[in-house]
Write an enzyme that holds these catalytic residues in place. Structure first.
Site, PDB file in Angstrom:
ATOM      1  N   LYS A  76     -17.048  19.240  -1.417  1.00 36.30           N
ATOM      2  CA  LYS A  76     -16.494  18.071  -2.181  1.00 36.30           C
ATOM      3  C   LYS A  76     -17.870  17.217  -2.546  1.00 36.30           C
ATOM      4  O   LYS A  76     -18.455  16.383  -1.863  1.00 36.30           O
ATOM      5  CB  LYS A  76     -15.554  17.261  -1.612  1.00 36.30           C
ATOM      6  CG  LYS A  76     -15.083  15.820  -2.382  1.00 36.30           C
ATOM      7  CD  LYS A  76     -14.011  15.060  -1.848  1.00 36.30           C
ATOM      8  CE  LYS A  76     -13.796  13.795  -2.680  1.00 36.30           C
ATOM      9  NZ  LYS A  76     -12.574  13.295  -2.347  1.00 36.30           N
ATOM     10  N   LYS A 114     -10.937  15.654   5.869  1.00 28.38           N
ATOM     11  CA  LYS A 114     -11.894  15.100   5.051  1.00 28.38           C
ATOM     12  C   LYS A 114     -12.808  14.274   5.820  1.00 28.38           C
ATOM     13  O   LYS A 114     -12.577  13.583   6.719  1.00 28.38           O
ATOM     14  CB  LYS A 114     -11.537  14.402   3.803  1.00 28.38           C
ATOM     15  CG  LYS A 114     -12.706  14.285   2.875  1.00 28.38           C
ATOM     16  CD  LYS A 114     -12.315  13.072   1.935  1.00 28.38           C
ATOM     17  CE  LYS A 114     -12.970  11.761   2.484  1.00 28.38           C
ATOM     18  NZ  LYS A 114     -12.990  10.711   1.614  1.00 28.38           N
ATOM     19  N   ARG A 119       1.009  -1.371   0.103  1.00 34.46           N
ATOM     20  CA  ARG A 119       0.079   0.017   0.030  1.00 34.46           C
ATOM     21  C   ARG A 119       0.706   1.353  -0.076  1.00 34.46           C
ATOM     22  O   ARG A 119       0.731   2.151  -0.647  1.00 34.46           O
ATOM     23  CB  ARG A 119      -0.845   0.160   1.143  1.00 34.46           C
ATOM     24  CG  ARG A 119      -1.813  -1.085   1.328  1.00 34.46           C
ATOM     25  CD  ARG A 119      -3.123  -0.734   2.193  1.00 34.46           C
ATOM     26  NE  ARG A 119      -2.521  -1.152   3.411  1.00 34.46           N
ATOM     27  CZ  ARG A 119      -2.424  -2.202   4.207  1.00 34.46           C
ATOM     28  NH1 ARG A 119      -3.036  -3.320   3.525  1.00 34.46           N
ATOM     29  NH2 ARG A 119      -2.346  -2.427   5.521  1.00 34.46           N
TER      30      ARG A 119
END
Ligand code: 5MM
Length: 336
Positions: A217, A134, A44
């Site tokens: 967003k 976020k 990852r």
């Protein structure tokens, strides 16, 4: 100009946008399994480090949203990931919600969790170098959904999150995602998205969030992926602009769309048309996950040590979206 407004503008100015690389381990594992790569911590990191050190990070990517695992990882050269991102000229951000769970009282819908202990976690992320954060609320469309309960409770959570983030001197990305899955028409998507966004701003204002220091967003206005209603890209752009013009207060500096399952080219083309016809004062840019990473991930999976080859593909996608954020993309440039 406030410090938060400065950060938001720096992330989105001059055709820059956001790379959403905040897939939780579960989602990243699914993505890696699709291309037959084992989902280890090392793999990852390798994929993400490859993207974060690409040259387009300097000109096209104003911010990168990270996941908790990644913000605490070190690169192969022993730099912290936020240091690498900042060295490339971009800003590190962090996903701080803990995921969407079944909404009690309306079990077919979701409520995003993560408010408990958030103030303390934010302080830690700030120290690690995060400049923005976020939180994503998710809504599905059907005859009865999204319900008032889901619209109200997700807006409330997004507002409480945003107030805490600004208290900690970071810019909150407010992400209310009305999903593309379903049989609904574009008109239904327009109506539901407008209702969802308006409620979010009602709550943000109630919680005294400085609207100049956030980034919205949202999804674009699209027909559901199982809908009989097919609309043109021009209609997507005009409905999206109409929706945002009517529901977003003018203080908001910028809007960065999610791609939501659109193909890479579709997401670029729609953003380009939005900017060509932009009749608002908002910066209209991108905060794409899949639409920035898909081709790069496919290429990388064939040889996970081909850094240059992977970066070439990622740089192209980032460049195309950056042109679209200025309304200067074309299919000819895409295929050059
Ligand atoms: C990158 O994916 C994010 C979600 O990850 P989890 O579901 O694992 O929490 C997601 O929030 C993403 O930031 C946005 O949906 C935008 O991504 P897309 O792929 O829709 O552009």
């Amino acid at each position: 100009m406030s410090e938060l407004n400065n950060i938001a503008l720096k992330i989105l100015n001059d055709g820059k946008g956001i790379l959403a690389a905040d897939e939780s381990t579960g989602t990243m594992t699914k993505r890696l399994e699709t291309v037959k790569v084992t989902s280890t911590k090392e793999n990852r990191l390798l994929f993400r480090e490859t993207l974060f050190s690409a040259s387009s990070m300097t000109d096209c990517i104003g911010g990168v949203i990270l996941y908790d695992e990644t913000i605490k990882q070190e690169t192969s050269k022993k730099n912290k990931i936020p240091e690498l991102i900042s060295k490339m000229g971009s800003a590190a951000g962090i996903k701080v919600d803990t995921g969407a769970k079944v909404l009690a009282g309306s079990p077919e819908e979701k409520i995003t969790e993560g408010l408990d202990g958030l103030r303390e976690r934010l302080k830690e992320y700030f120290k690690l170098g995060a400049k923005f954060t976020k939180w994503r609320g998710v809504y599905n469309i059907s005859k009865d959904y999204p319900s008032k309960l889901s619209i109200q409770s997700n807006a409330h959570a997004l507002a409480r999150y945003s107030a805490l983030v600004q208290e900690c001197n970071m810019v909150p990305i407010v992400e209310p995602e009305v999903l593309m899955e379903g049989e609904h028409s574009a008109k239904e998507c327009f109506l539901k998205t407008s209702e969802v966004i308006k409620k979010c701003f009602e709550e943000l204002i109630l919680h005294k969030v400085d609207l100049k220091g956030i980034i919205l967003k949202p999804n674009m206005i699209l027909a559901g992926n199982k809908s009989k209603d097919k609309i043109s890209n021009e209609e997507v752009a005009s409905l999206t602009l109409k929706c945002l013009k009517n529901s977003v207060p003018s203080e908001v500096p910028g809007i960065a769309f999610l791609s939501g399952g659109q193909s890479e080219i579709e997401a670029t083309e729609n953003l380009n048309l939005i900017n060509k016809n932009n009749n608002t004062n908002f910066i209209m840019s991108y905060s794409y996950g899949r639409a920035l990473q898909q081709s790069a991930l496919q290429f990388w999976s064939k040889n996970i040590h081909d850094i240059e080859g992977t970066q070439k593909i990622f740089n192209h996608r980032a460049k195309m979206n950056s042109l679209a954020a200025k309304g200067k993309w074309s299919i000819e440039i895409e295929n050059q």
